[in-house]
Design an enzyme around this catalytic site. Structure first.
Site, short mmCIF file in Angstrom:
data_model
loop_
_atom_site.label_atom_id
_atom_site.label_comp_id
_atom_site.label_asym_id
_atom_site.label_seq_id
_atom_site.Cartn_x
_atom_site.Cartn_y
_atom_site.Cartn_z
CB ALA A 1 36.33 41.23 31.10
CG HIS B 1 37.23 43.52 45.13
ND1 HIS B 1 38.38 43.36 45.86
CD2 HIS B 1 36.88 42.28 44.70
CE1 HIS B 1 38.71 42.09 45.90
NE2 HIS B 1 37.82 41.41 45.19
CB CYS C 1 36.48 36.79 45.28
SG CYS C 1 36.30 38.35 44.40
CG MET D 1 34.97 50.90 36.12
SD MET D 1 36.14 52.14 36.74
CE MET D 1 37.61 51.76 35.78
CG HIS E 1 35.68 35.27 37.32
ND1 HIS E 1 36.64 35.25 36.34
CD2 HIS E 1 36.17 36.05 38.31
CE1 HIS E 1 37.67 35.98 36.73
NE2 HIS E 1 37.41 36.49 37.91
CG HIS F 1 34.22 34.76 41.00
ND1 HIS F 1 33.39 35.80 40.65
CD2 HIS F 1 35.28 35.31 41.60
CE1 HIS F 1 33.93 36.94 41.03
NE2 HIS F 1 35.09 36.67 41.60
CG ASN F 2 38.41 33.32 43.66
OD1 ASN F 2 38.32 33.05 42.47
ND2 ASN F 2 39.12 34.34 44.10
#
Length: 474
Positions: free
Chosen positions: A399, A204, A98, A376, A397, A324-325
């Site tokens: 918040a 996502h 991801c 958003m 990566h 980031h995974n």
């Protein structure tokens, strides 16, 4: 497991060694960002990770830390492969590779403004998203799937989905060469066959943004960022294929951990030595799933390019793509000695400094872009890696959640949230009202505070702040 926390600095806290912990925990955060401030028990997971065989230096956590499967999200841990170090699928997570891809368009927000509603309609209509939805590229069968798993974004570009330049601005140049599709099971391949080129559900998204502020002008210029420039951030991963790869190998690790004499405080930390047959098989399958994730984002890039071309007559180029995974075999100095480590980053981004040999030629002079999506209704950031990072060149990566999805659903209605966001000028194209409500901005930490803590801890430094213009939600 009881956790004893000591403040070492305003941006660094130490989880003291207790019981079976082999190393301390280090949490890079402010007091307000610590997970215990919101009732989250992720610090217990930091302590549990510190019990893994072969772990070195510390069990680390980024400012966006929160509860995850086995490892906390925002967790970083490195194990010494020559000292019985293990690899744990829980240290990568179910959504292997991801990551985030940032694109920049050759237009500014003021020029795009009258065309933005049409652009968002096209993106909303053409980008597949949500649980189990199809993708833009339907593979013909297992043979083509294996080619994609071995070739990643490079294979997608070779098939006409992008340009060679794209690969130069993608982590690992778009492909992990040690992938082995034969370690990916049939069920995983079946789940991924129709999802190449799609957003997942949950957090996502595909977001049209504008550069609001530049903090480091020379680096921003090297990345192609300037105030007002329109960008697109894509956040997605390896979809059902990656989830199944993780599921399959967690089961294997759960069966063999005891065989290797490994005693774990949490079965979700199931692991095996990196150099064992099971460890090597997982790393090969993980690399294949990572290649799928990079190809997935490459296909979505082409969808964005078509949408900008048809609605705004604008061209779009890749700024950078980073995961980031992941778990990676890297060399780092530990106690002054270079050692071969398996570095787990779960909800954490690699943040290499300028001149690092693993960087592609063009960004190498500035350092590695670190892409940090917010929510958003707030902002996202571009950071850059810097020297002196003692968390194995890792950074935050995103918040980081503070509300569960159930909490968000109890407090927020998707229809109302869309109205509130559009009243501030942010166009929203959700897959479902439920999914939109689950991802309300209130469910996350303050991304500005997370970035400030990341910079204060010396992990990375800010380059630019981006604000949302329109969001396509998974």
């Amino acid at each position: 497991m009881d956790v004893v926390l000591t403040e070492e600095s305003p941006f660094r806290f130490r989880v003291e060694r207790r019981g079976a912990m082999r190393v301390p925990g280090i949490v890079y955060a402010t007091a307000d960002l610590l997970p215990q401030a919101s009732g989250d028990r992720a610090l217990e997971q930091v302590a549990a990770v510190a019990t893994l065989p072969g772990i070195v230096r510390a069990s680390c956590a980024m400012p966006d830390i929160h509860w995850g499967y086995g490892f906390p999200i925002g967790g970083v841990a490195a194990t010494d492969t020559e000292a019985g170090g293990v690899v744990s699928p829980g240290g990568v997570g179910f959504d292997i590779s991801c990551g985030v891809r940032l694109l920049a368009a050759d237009t500014d927000r003021d020029v795009l403004a009258p065309r933005l509603p049409r652009l968002m309609d096209v993106l909303g209509d053409t980008v597949p998203r949500g649980m189990g939805r199809g993708g833009l590229w339907r593979l013909s069968g297992r043979r083509e799937m294996d080619e994609l798993l071995a070739g990643g974004a490079r294979y997608a570009v070779e098939r006409g989905h992008g340009t060679p330049r794209d690969l130069e601005f993608c982590e690992d140049r778009g492909v992990l060469e040690d992938a082995d599709p034969s370690d990916v099971g049939e069920r995983a391949a079946e789940r991924g066959a129709r999802q190449v080129g799609s957003l997942g559900s949950g957090n996502h998204f595909l977001e049209v943004q504008a550069v609001e502020r530049v903090y480091d002008a020379p680096v921003a210029e090297a990345f192609g960022l300037r105030p007002g420039r329109v960008c697109v951030m894509i956040h997605t991963g390896s979809r059902g294929l990656g989830h199944q790869v993780c599921t399959d190998h967690v089961r294997v690790m759960d069966r063999v951990s005891a065989h290797y004499g490994i005693d774990l405080p949490d079965r979700q930390l199931a692991c095996a030595p990196v150099d064992s047959p099971e460890g090597r098989a997982y790393l090969r399958a993980m690399a294949a799933a990572a290649n799928y994730g990079r190809a997935n984002r490459q296909l979505l890039t082409e969808a964005v390019r078509r949408a900008f071309d048809t609605t705004a007559g604008a061209e779009v180029e890749l700024v950078y793509d980073i995961s980031h995974n992941m778990a990676k075999l890297e060399t780092h100095e530990v106690d002054g000695v270079p050692r071969r480590l398996c570095v787990h980053r779960k909800g954490a981004t690699r943040a290499l400094p300028a001149g690092h040999p693993d960087l592609p030629e063009e960004p190498a002079g500035a350092g590695q872009p670190v892409l940090v999506p917010g929510t958003m209704g707030t902002a996202s950031y571009v950071l850059v890696g810097k020297e002196g990072n003692d968390a194995f060149h890792s950074a935050c990566h995103g918040a980081g959640r503070v509300w569960s999805r159930h909490q968000a659903l109890r407090r927020v209605r998707g229809e109302q949230l869309r109205g509130d966001l559009e009243a501030t000028g942010i166009a929203i194209r959700p897959a479902t009202w439920r999914g939109l409500a689950e991802e309300t901005p209130q469910a996350y930490k303050d991304v500005d505070a997370v970035v400030d803590a990341t910079a204060g801890a010396g992990l990375a430094r800010p380059v630019a702040r981006l604000v949302p213009l329109g969001v396509v939600k998974g």
